[in-house]
Scaffold this motif. Structure first.
Motif, short mmCIF file in Angstrom:
data_model
loop_
_atom_site.label_atom_id
_atom_site.label_comp_id
_atom_site.label_asym_id
_atom_site.label_seq_id
_atom_site.Cartn_x
_atom_site.Cartn_y
_atom_site.Cartn_z
N PRO A 1 50.17 -46.69 -50.38
CA PRO A 1 51.36 -45.88 -50.65
C PRO A 1 52.25 -46.42 -51.75
O PRO A 1 52.89 -45.65 -52.47
N ILE A 2 52.30 -47.75 -51.89
CA ILE A 2 53.16 -48.35 -52.91
C ILE A 2 52.42 -49.52 -53.54
O ILE A 2 52.03 -50.46 -52.85
N VAL A 3 52.24 -49.46 -54.86
CA VAL A 3 51.60 -50.56 -55.59
C VAL A 3 52.45 -50.87 -56.82
O VAL A 3 52.71 -49.99 -57.65
N ALA A 4 52.88 -52.11 -56.91
CA ALA A 4 53.70 -52.54 -58.05
C ALA A 4 52.83 -53.20 -59.11
O ALA A 4 51.77 -53.76 -58.80
N SER A 5 53.29 -53.13 -60.34
CA SER A 5 52.67 -53.89 -61.43
C SER A 5 53.30 -55.29 -61.47
O SER A 5 54.38 -55.52 -60.94
N LEU A 6 52.59 -56.19 -62.13
CA LEU A 6 53.06 -57.56 -62.24
C LEU A 6 53.79 -57.76 -63.56
O LEU A 6 53.23 -57.51 -64.63
N TYR A 7 55.05 -58.19 -63.49
CA TYR A 7 55.76 -58.58 -64.70
C TYR A 7 56.76 -59.67 -64.38
O TYR A 7 56.99 -59.99 -63.21
N LEU A 8 57.29 -60.28 -65.42
CA LEU A 8 58.14 -61.46 -65.29
C LEU A 8 59.58 -61.15 -65.67
O LEU A 8 59.86 -60.18 -66.38
N GLN A 9 60.47 -62.01 -65.21
CA GLN A 9 61.87 -61.92 -65.64
C GLN A 9 61.96 -62.04 -67.16
O GLN A 9 61.13 -62.70 -67.78
N ARG A 10 62.99 -61.45 -67.72
CA ARG A 10 63.17 -61.50 -69.17
C ARG A 10 63.72 -62.84 -69.63
O ARG A 10 63.71 -63.12 -70.83
N LYS A 11 64.22 -63.65 -68.73
CA LYS A 11 64.84 -64.92 -69.11
C LYS A 11 64.17 -66.07 -68.37
O LYS A 11 63.55 -65.89 -67.33
N ASN A 12 64.31 -67.25 -68.94
CA ASN A 12 63.83 -68.49 -68.31
C ASN A 12 64.44 -68.60 -66.91
O ASN A 12 65.62 -68.34 -66.76
N PRO A 13 63.65 -68.89 -65.86
CA PRO A 13 62.31 -69.48 -65.86
C PRO A 13 61.16 -68.47 -65.81
O PRO A 13 60.04 -68.84 -65.48
N PHE A 14 61.40 -67.20 -66.13
CA PHE A 14 60.35 -66.18 -66.23
C PHE A 14 59.54 -66.05 -64.94
O PHE A 14 58.31 -65.98 -64.96
N ASN A 15 60.22 -66.02 -63.81
CA ASN A 15 59.55 -65.86 -62.52
C ASN A 15 58.98 -64.45 -62.38
O ASN A 15 59.52 -63.49 -62.96
N PRO A 16 57.93 -64.28 -61.58
CA PRO A 16 57.42 -62.93 -61.30
C PRO A 16 58.47 -62.11 -60.57
O PRO A 16 59.20 -62.62 -59.71
N ILE A 17 58.55 -60.83 -60.91
CA ILE A 17 59.45 -59.93 -60.19
C ILE A 17 58.64 -59.22 -59.10
O ILE A 17 58.52 -58.00 -59.04
N ALA A 18 58.01 -60.03 -58.28
CA ALA A 18 57.28 -59.60 -57.09
C ALA A 18 57.48 -60.73 -56.08
O ALA A 18 57.33 -61.91 -56.43
N PHE A 19 57.80 -60.36 -54.85
CA PHE A 19 58.33 -61.35 -53.91
C PHE A 19 57.47 -61.46 -52.66
O PHE A 19 57.12 -60.46 -52.04
N ALA A 20 57.16 -62.72 -52.33
CA ALA A 20 56.27 -63.00 -51.20
C ALA A 20 57.00 -62.96 -49.87
O ALA A 20 56.40 -62.65 -48.84
N SER A 21 58.29 -63.29 -49.87
CA SER A 21 59.03 -63.35 -48.62
C SER A 21 60.52 -63.14 -48.88
O SER A 21 60.99 -63.25 -50.02
N ARG A 22 61.21 -62.85 -47.79
CA ARG A 22 62.66 -62.68 -47.85
C ARG A 22 63.26 -63.37 -46.65
O ARG A 22 62.84 -63.15 -45.51
N ASP A 23 64.25 -64.22 -46.89
CA ASP A 23 64.90 -64.97 -45.81
C ASP A 23 66.40 -64.97 -46.06
O ASP A 23 66.86 -65.47 -47.09
#
Length: 202
Positions: free
Chosen positions: A85-107
């Protein structure tokens, strides 16, 4: 298969790379696909407008694109190949440290990005949230959730707000490691001298 490509745009045409990628994408879209633009400063309002427009025209899915991304002409067909139902593409933040904008967990409201170093080169990875740029969402999700889908008053971004609603309703989220987007940004690199470290770019 009827569908929509909904594009969130700034008030100006910012990047020629996006336009070139969109032209390539349109050559490989299913016949009954319509491309719609929504220009405006509030992304939640724009995304909700695009969803409502897509549903009104009987679309089975919507692919969100942002005008600061670059992507393969095969992006849409790659995401449609999955029966999710929902599939995201993989991309990075525009600024350092350029982390993926896809998240494994939330706490406690804090999101932890996926660890790309621990993942293979392709495949679907389950996630709890992602940026909506390059995200394919089946219309069944919107019918199940109460509108507004993206507009909100909490501190989350509009896309993570949507993801949290979808997860709470029982929809799985995935990021496709093969569906990779560029995140276009103007960079002005200036030489800077630091007394303790010497010359560095800033």
């Amino acid at each position: 298969m009827a569908g929509s490509v909904g594009i969130i745009a700034d008030s100006t045409a910012r990047y020629t790379e996006f336009t070139e990628c969109l032209l390539g994408l349109t050559t490989r879209m299913p016949v009954n696909t319509q491309v719609r633009f929504k220009v405006g400063p509030d992304r939640g309002v724009s995304r909700d407008w695009l969803v409502a427009d897509s549903l009104e025209r009987g679309s089975e899915w919507i692919l969100f694109l942002d005008d600061d991304h670059s992507f393969s002409p095969n992006l849409l067909m790659q995401l449609l190949s999955h029966e999710e139902p929902i599939v995201a593409s993989l991309y990075l933040q525009r600024k350092n440290p350029f982390n993926p904008i896809a998240f494994a967990s939330r706490d406690d409201g804090m999101y932890t990005p996926i660890d790309l170093h621990a993942l293979p080169a392709d495949g679907l990875v389950p996630i709890v949230g992602a940026g909506a740029g390059g995200m394919l969402i089946r219309s069944e999700v919107f019918y199940e959730l109460d509108p507004p889908w993206f507009l909100h008053t909490d501190e989350q971004s509009e896309d993570l707000h949507f993801c949290s609603k979808a997860v709470a309703a029982g929809f799985p989220l995935y990021v496709d490691l093969e569906a990779r987007l560029g995140h276009i940004t103007p960079i002005n690199v200036v030489p800077q001298y630091w007394p303790d470290e010497g010359w560095m770019a800033s």
